[in-house]
Design an enzyme around this catalytic site. Structure first.
Site, PDB file in Angstrom:
ATOM      1  N   TYR A  70       0.686  -1.192  -0.027  1.00 40.65           N
ATOM      2  CA  TYR A  70       0.002   0.024  -0.084  1.00 40.65           C
ATOM      3  C   TYR A  70       0.973   1.130  -0.063  1.00 40.65           C
ATOM      4  O   TYR A  70       0.565   2.351  -0.664  1.00 40.65           O
ATOM      5  CB  TYR A  70      -1.019   0.025   1.117  1.00 40.65           C
ATOM      6  CG  TYR A  70      -1.763   1.301   1.286  1.00 40.65           C
ATOM      7  CD1 TYR A  70      -2.662   1.553   0.051  1.00 40.65           C
ATOM      8  CD2 TYR A  70      -1.905   1.997   2.409  1.00 40.65           C
ATOM      9  CE1 TYR A  70      -3.494   2.629   0.240  1.00 40.65           C
ATOM     10  CE2 TYR A  70      -2.502   3.397   2.476  1.00 40.65           C
ATOM     11  CZ  TYR A  70      -3.413   3.697   1.257  1.00 40.65           C
ATOM     12  OH  TYR A  70      -4.177   4.736   1.591  1.00 40.65           O
ATOM     13  N   ARG A  97       1.289   6.617  -7.002  1.00 47.27           N
ATOM     14  CA  ARG A  97       0.097   7.616  -7.037  1.00 47.27           C
ATOM     15  C   ARG A  97       0.729   8.888  -7.020  1.00 47.27           C
ATOM     16  O   ARG A  97       0.558   9.611  -7.747  1.00 47.27           O
ATOM     17  CB  ARG A  97      -1.114   7.256  -6.286  1.00 47.27           C
ATOM     18  CG  ARG A  97      -2.211   8.188  -6.283  1.00 47.27           C
ATOM     19  CD  ARG A  97      -3.511   7.745  -5.641  1.00 47.27           C
ATOM     20  NE  ARG A  97      -3.255   7.447  -4.159  1.00 47.27           N
ATOM     21  CZ  ARG A  97      -4.248   6.988  -3.238  1.00 47.27           C
ATOM     22  NH1 ARG A  97      -5.359   6.784  -3.833  1.00 47.27           N
ATOM     23  NH2 ARG A  97      -4.032   6.661  -1.976  1.00 47.27           N
ATOM     24  N   TYR A 107      -1.630  13.063   6.334  1.00 47.90           N
ATOM     25  CA  TYR A 107      -1.331  12.077   7.486  1.00 47.90           C
ATOM     26  C   TYR A 107       0.088  12.023   7.988  1.00 47.90           C
ATOM     27  O   TYR A 107       0.869  12.445   6.946  1.00 47.90           O
ATOM     28  CB  TYR A 107      -1.542  10.773   6.802  1.00 47.90           C
ATOM     29  CG  TYR A 107      -3.076  10.139   6.747  1.00 47.90           C
ATOM     30  CD1 TYR A 107      -4.163  10.737   7.670  1.00 47.90           C
ATOM     31  CD2 TYR A 107      -3.328   9.105   5.911  1.00 47.90           C
ATOM     32  CE1 TYR A 107      -5.258  10.082   7.499  1.00 47.90           C
ATOM     33  CE2 TYR A 107      -4.679   8.383   5.710  1.00 47.90           C
ATOM     34  CZ  TYR A 107      -5.609   9.097   6.484  1.00 47.90           C
ATOM     35  OH  TYR A 107      -6.918   8.241   6.586  1.00 47.90           O
ATOM     36  N   ARG A 147     -11.998  12.996   0.667  1.00 49.47           N
ATOM     37  CA  ARG A 147     -12.989  12.333   1.441  1.00 49.47           C
ATOM     38  C   ARG A 147     -14.243  11.934   0.717  1.00 49.47           C
ATOM     39  O   ARG A 147     -14.893  10.989   1.002  1.00 49.47           O
ATOM     40  CB  ARG A 147     -13.298  12.828   2.690  1.00 49.47           C
ATOM     41  CG  ARG A 147     -11.929  12.924   3.711  1.00 49.47           C
ATOM     42  CD  ARG A 147     -11.230  11.518   4.103  1.00 49.47           C
ATOM     43  NE  ARG A 147     -10.341  11.507   5.022  1.00 49.47           N
ATOM     44  CZ  ARG A 147      -9.456  10.548   5.475  1.00 49.47           C
ATOM     45  NH1 ARG A 147     -10.051   9.185   4.913  1.00 49.47           N
ATOM     46  NH2 ARG A 147      -8.553  10.519   6.167  1.00 49.47           N
ATOM     47  N   GLU A 193     -15.042  -1.135   5.704  1.00 49.01           N
ATOM     48  CA  GLU A 193     -14.891   0.137   5.018  1.00 49.01           C
ATOM     49  C   GLU A 193     -15.935   0.134   4.115  1.00 49.01           C
ATOM     50  O   GLU A 193     -16.715  -0.822   3.700  1.00 49.01           O
ATOM     51  CB  GLU A 193     -13.368   0.114   4.202  1.00 49.01           C
ATOM     52  CG  GLU A 193     -13.522   1.469   3.671  1.00 49.01           C
ATOM     53  CD  GLU A 193     -11.692   1.457   2.915  1.00 49.01           C
ATOM     54  OE1 GLU A 193     -10.756   1.115   3.605  1.00 49.01           O
ATOM     55  OE2 GLU A 193     -11.641   2.039   1.741  1.00 49.01           O
TER      56      GLU A 193
HETATM   57  C1  3EB Z   1      -8.475   5.926   5.192  1.00 48.30           C
HETATM   58  O1  3EB Z   1      -9.422   6.577   5.605  1.00 48.30           O
HETATM   59  C2  3EB Z   1      -8.613   4.526   4.914  1.00 48.30           C
HETATM   60  O2  3EB Z   1      -5.651   5.194  -0.602  1.00 48.30           O
HETATM   61  O3  3EB Z   1      -7.111   5.682  -2.167  1.00 48.30           O
HETATM   62  C3  3EB Z   1      -9.936   5.027   2.144  1.00 48.30           C
HETATM   63  C4  3EB Z   1     -10.121   5.507   0.922  1.00 48.30           C
HETATM   64  C5  3EB Z   1      -8.222   4.558   2.282  1.00 48.30           C
HETATM   65  C6  3EB Z   1      -9.011   5.535  -0.266  1.00 48.30           C
HETATM   66  C7  3EB Z   1      -6.883   5.548  -0.964  1.00 48.30           C
HETATM   67  C8  3EB Z   1      -7.488   4.782   1.315  1.00 48.30           C
HETATM   68  C9  3EB Z   1      -7.717   5.169   0.064  1.00 48.30           C
HETATM   69  O4  3EB Z   1      -7.194   6.153   5.053  1.00 48.30           O
HETATM   70  C10 3EB Z   1      -8.215   3.965   3.679  1.00 48.30           C
END
Ligand code: 3EB
Length: 321
Positions: free
Chosen positions: A132, A139, A191, A204, A313
């Protein structure tokens, strides 16, 4: 105008089809650009496909390894990289995203609205070598070069399965959408570094105009508060936290764009639920139905999240009218 529907396989097509996600461990690409094979098993219920359709006639084509379908406003493009070419996730992701970005511009749909990413063994590998994290580096390497992303990141999902290659699918627009962030969560771009040196580049949610209304495309959403996973080991409470995150996103969307949608009616159009453990399906179903007033049965898939402690999720779409 875009519509999303979790249809039975033999259900008649009432509109023009832009994309059909087909699920199952053994699904393979078959050269049909509308069909997106995702190697995840559906849990319970009737076998469904996720159909994105439109009122306008569509044109389909292919470019390199990508298939694409567009209707004058929106374009879906997808690619499946076979598993044997996915050892280096950073390289595969970067080159796939670069090719896709080029295709979108060339076809005249330069705005990324939503991306789906599926690849096996998502949490395999240690530290920065985790798949990941390599995916995020790839990306980032591609999208940080794309000028159209300065203002607006796409909504996204990134999930893993037991098998299959890298599936990348994107919904793009002639016109851009509005990036929506969740006040309960740190934006993924921000993050802290302990989640990886390169940030996940996604919004989001994305709010897009849709005829006289709008559509809210909610990214894969989990039991994360701030940047931390909460309710470790408790799938029921993770589900409830995820529902609160959904509510916060809808609230934020209704206040976005100068409160344009403040008094809109909000209808949950589609809900796609990913569960790490198939055994959680039966116990979670009543709470799922209660927390999300979904029109039809939610589509539930067995999948791995990008953090080992996440058990649930959920992604979905809302129609604002
Ligand atoms: C998160 O909120 C959970 O890497 O494209 C959710 C939606 C998550 C998209 C991405 C990762 C991705 O971090 C993981």
């Amino acid at each position: 105008m875009l519509h999303v529907h979790h249809a039975l396989r033999d259900e008649p097509r009432l509109r023009h089809t832009l994309a059909e996600f087909v699920f199952g461990i053994d699904t393979r690409p078959d050269g049909e650009p509308r069909r997106i094979p995702v190697s995840l098993e559906q849990l319970g219920g009737d076998r469904r496909i996720e159909r994105w359709s439109t009122d306008a006639p569509v044109t389909a084509g292919s470019s390199g390894d990508f298939g694409y379908v567009h209707d004058g406003d929106h374009l879906f493009a997808s690619l499946v990289v076979p598993a044997e070419h996915c050892a280096d996730m950073e390289r595969v992701t970067r080159s796939s995203y670069l090719h896709l970005d080029h295709l979108l511009r060339k076809q005249g749909y330069p705005h990324w609205l939503r991306a789906w990413n599926y690849f096996a063994d998502i949490t395999g590998g240690e530290g920065e070598a985790e798949r990941y994290r390599r995916f995020n580096a790839g990306r980032y390497g591609a999208l940080s070069l794309s000028s159209s992303l300065d203002q607006q990141l796409p909504a996204a999902s990134a999930l893993g399965g037991d098998s299959g290659g890298f599936v990348l699918c994107c919904l793009a627009g002639k016109r851009g959408g509005l990036q929506i962030e969740n006040p309960r969560q740190t934006s993924a771009v921000d993050y802290p570094r302990r989640y990886g040196l390169r940030s996940p580049l996604f919004a989001r949610a994305a709010l897009i105009a849709n005829g006289r209304g709008a559509q809210l495309l909610v990214s894969g959403t989990a039991s994360i508060l701030g940047h931390e996973s909460v309710h470790i080991g408790d799938p029921g409470r993770q589900l409830e936290e995820t529902a609160r995150n959904f509510e916060a996103l809808v609230d934020t969307a209704l206040r976005a764009d100068g409160e344009r949608w403040r008094s809109a009616s909000v209808r949950l159009e589609s809900l796609k639920v990913y569960l790490r453990n198939a055994a959680d399906y039966q116990p979670l179903l009543p709470a799922l139905r209660r927390l999300f007033a979904v029109e039809s049965e939610p589509l539930i898939l067995r999948a791995d999240m990008c953090r080992p402690e996440l058990l649930v999720e959920i992604e979905g779409t809302y129609a604002l009218e």
